[in-house]
Scaffold this motif. Structure first.
Motif, PDB file in Angstrom:
ATOM      1  N   TYR A   1       1.166  -1.860  -0.556  1.00 39.71           N
ATOM      2  CA  TYR A   1      -0.187  -0.191  -0.522  1.00 39.71           C
ATOM      3  C   TYR A   1       0.686   0.932  -0.419  1.00 39.71           C
ATOM      4  N   THR A   2       0.392   2.058  -1.166  1.00 35.80           N
ATOM      5  CA  THR A   2       1.187   3.267  -0.793  1.00 35.80           C
ATOM      6  C   THR A   2       0.250   4.744  -0.980  1.00 35.80           C
ATOM      7  N   ALA A   3       1.134   5.780  -0.461  1.00 37.39           N
ATOM      8  CA  ALA A   3      -0.020   7.073  -0.093  1.00 37.39           C
ATOM      9  C   ALA A   3       0.598   8.277  -0.758  1.00 37.39           C
ATOM     10  N   ARG A   4       0.282   9.262  -1.991  1.00 39.26           N
ATOM     11  CA  ARG A   4       1.600  10.367  -1.524  1.00 39.26           C
ATOM     12  C   ARG A   4       0.054  11.776  -1.392  1.00 39.26           C
ATOM     13  N   ALA A   5       0.384  12.404  -1.272  1.00 35.02           N
ATOM     14  CA  ALA A   5      -0.707  14.174  -0.731  1.00 35.02           C
ATOM     15  C   ALA A   5      -0.672  14.769  -2.160  1.00 35.02           C
ATOM     16  N   LEU A   6      -1.553  14.583  -3.064  1.00 36.50           N
ATOM     17  CA  LEU A   6      -1.355  15.403  -3.517  1.00 36.50           C
ATOM     18  C   LEU A   6      -2.029  17.196  -3.143  1.00 36.50           C
ATOM     19  N   GLY A   7      -2.536  17.351  -2.390  1.00 36.23           N
ATOM     20  CA  GLY A   7      -2.504  18.391  -1.690  1.00 36.23           C
ATOM     21  C   GLY A   7      -2.742  18.604  -0.605  1.00 36.23           C
ATOM     22  N   PRO A   8      -3.522  19.754   0.297  1.00 38.83           N
ATOM     23  CA  PRO A   8      -3.485  19.708   1.510  1.00 38.83           C
ATOM     24  C   PRO A   8      -5.156  18.227   1.837  1.00 38.83           C
ATOM     25  N   ARG A   9      -5.610  18.045   1.041  1.00 36.76           N
ATOM     26  CA  ARG A   9      -6.889  17.249   1.331  1.00 36.76           C
ATOM     27  C   ARG A   9      -7.271  16.830   0.376  1.00 36.76           C
ATOM     28  N   GLN A  10      -6.239  16.139  -0.163  1.00 38.23           N
ATOM     29  CA  GLN A  10      -6.129  14.805  -0.995  1.00 38.23           C
ATOM     30  C   GLN A  10      -5.549  13.909  -1.545  1.00 38.23           C
ATOM     31  N   THR A  11      -4.972  12.792  -1.130  1.00 39.56           N
ATOM     32  CA  THR A  11      -4.268  11.537  -1.444  1.00 39.56           C
ATOM     33  C   THR A  11      -4.781  10.710  -2.335  1.00 39.56           C
ATOM     34  N   GLU A  12      -3.992  10.266  -2.887  1.00 41.81           N
ATOM     35  CA  GLU A  12      -3.609   9.660  -3.690  1.00 41.81           C
ATOM     36  C   GLU A  12      -2.713   7.864  -3.078  1.00 41.81           C
ATOM     37  N   ILE A  13      -3.939   6.865  -3.261  1.00 37.37           N
ATOM     38  CA  ILE A  13      -2.857   5.964  -3.005  1.00 37.37           C
ATOM     39  C   ILE A  13      -2.974   4.601  -3.802  1.00 37.37           C
ATOM     40  N   THR A  14      -2.315   3.690  -3.304  1.00 40.09           N
ATOM     41  CA  THR A  14      -1.907   2.858  -4.991  1.00 40.09           C
ATOM     42  C   THR A  14      -2.272   1.439  -4.080  1.00 40.09           C
ATOM     43  N   LEU A  15      -2.704   0.141  -4.931  1.00 42.52           N
ATOM     44  CA  LEU A  15      -2.771  -0.811  -3.860  1.00 42.52           C
ATOM     45  C   LEU A  15      -1.731  -1.759  -4.969  1.00 42.52           C
ATOM     46  N   LYS A  16      -1.206  -3.023  -3.991  1.00 41.96           N
ATOM     47  CA  LYS A  16      -0.426  -3.791  -5.529  1.00 41.96           C
ATOM     48  C   LYS A  16      -0.854  -5.233  -4.011  1.00 41.96           C
ATOM     49  N   VAL A  17      -1.359  -6.294  -5.107  1.00 39.71           N
ATOM     50  CA  VAL A  17      -1.797  -7.300  -4.606  1.00 39.71           C
ATOM     51  C   VAL A  17      -1.070  -8.781  -5.488  1.00 39.71           C
TER      52      VAL A  17
END
Length: 335
Positions: free
Chosen positions: A92-108
């Motif tokens: 699971y990875t996450a990165r902030a796109l802005g103060p109220r937005q987060t992009e997450i990626t799930l690899k399985v």
């Protein structure tokens, strides 16, 4: 092993997303059929899920281990189904796109072992991407609800995921499986698929005059029976089978070049229809038609019944065999 990956954007700050993600119990609760999650320590937990289809309902125990907590950006995890030949992991990875937005990626990733592995992977391959997408969607819905953004829970992803689990479980453990010692239907299907691959590997080796490549496919006590009343009819032992395949290098320099027409596999029996497209050492075409019935033992070829055109084999190949025999004594070759 099969893999899937899905990314999406959550309308919440990365810190808020991490507040949810760092609680492994909440991960477990996203799965339909969730019954319980026992946390053994910071990295290990045991999930209990109840899944089923029709009259078959089973309790699944999943052992989950977090290989690395690296919040709020990343979580590496692995899992194993207790008493089932399935394990896997992901990131699971996450990165902030802005103060109220987060992009997450799930690899399985998921892999199976033992005779059931082909069935697990065949069923899961087209469905694992859907699982990653639906799980990430559930994560997004739950976090945005906590943040006061999502007005209501969307039950469609959960329903779809539940149907995915039902389909998977029904395929792997059919409700009609008996309680005696005979193998379940899915196990038979998996074994049939394995036997089919061994036979096709053998035919490929035979068609390319590769005796060494054929050896791993053969039981040490293997034999063939060429049916009919031609000069090639009769029984040949393991050693003769391998020697015959090597002899094709002289008889048929092009190789047999088999074109597979049909393959039927059921339990320890595999039937293959194919056509040859060879040219002899004297430049004559040799395009016989074959049907071979393989009986397997322990995942290897134990006995073969061969059916082919005796007339064509006698007219085209037998004279070449006689020439070989005149030079170096050898057993008759298989057409």
């Amino acid at each position: 092993m099969i893999e899937a990956e899905h990314s999406l954007i959550i309308e919440a700050p990365i810190a808020g997303v991490w507040d949810y993600v760092q609680d492994i119990r909440k991960w477990a609760q996203l799965f339909p059929g969730y019954q319980d999650c026992t946390v053994d320590n910071d990295d290990d937990s045991r999930w209990t899920l109840k899944v089923g289809a029709g009259g078959l309902v089973r309790t699944v125990k999943v052992q989950v281990h977090v290989d690395r907590w690296s919040g709020p950006e990343q979580v590496d995890f692995s899992f194993k189904l207790a008493n089932e030949p399935v394990e896997g992991g992901g990131v699971y990875t996450a990165r902030a796109l802005g103060p109220r937005q987060t992009e997450i990626t799930l690899k399985v990733r998921v892999s199976g072992s033992g005779p059931m592995a082909p069935m697990w992977e065949a069923v899961s391959r087209p469905l694992l991407p859907q699982l990653a997408k639906l799980f990430a969607g559930q994560l997004k819905t739950e976090i945005e609800q906590i943040a006061g953004i999502a007005p209501a829970t969307d039950t469609k992803p959960a329903t779809a995921l539940w149907r995915w689990l039902q389909r998977l479980w029904k395929t792997l453990f059919s409700a009609g499986a008996s309680t005696d010692s005979s193998p379940s239907r899915p196990a038979e299907i998996a074994m049939s698929e394995q036997n089919k691959q061994v036979v096709l590997k053998f035919i490929h080796a035979m068609g390319s005059s590769d005796g060494a490549g054929a050896i791993p496919c053969l039981d040490p006590e293997a034999s063939t029976l060429a049916k009919g009343f031609g000069k090639f009819a009769g029984v040949r032992s393991y050693a003769t089978m391998v020697g015959t395949i090597d002899a094709f290098k002289v008889l048929l320099p092009t190789g047999l070049r088999p074109e597979i027409k049909t393959v039927t596999a059921e339990g320890d029996r595999v039937v293959v229809e194919f056509e040859g497209n060879a040219v002899t050492s004297e430049g004559k075409p040799y395009c016989n038609h074959y049907c071979m019935v393989f009986t397997m033992r322990g995942g290897r070829i134990f006995q073969v019944n061969e059916y082919f055109c005796n007339i064509l084999a006698d007219e085209t190949l037998w004279p070449l065999v006689e020439k070989m025999q005149a030079q170096i004594p050898a057993s008759p070759a298989t057409p």
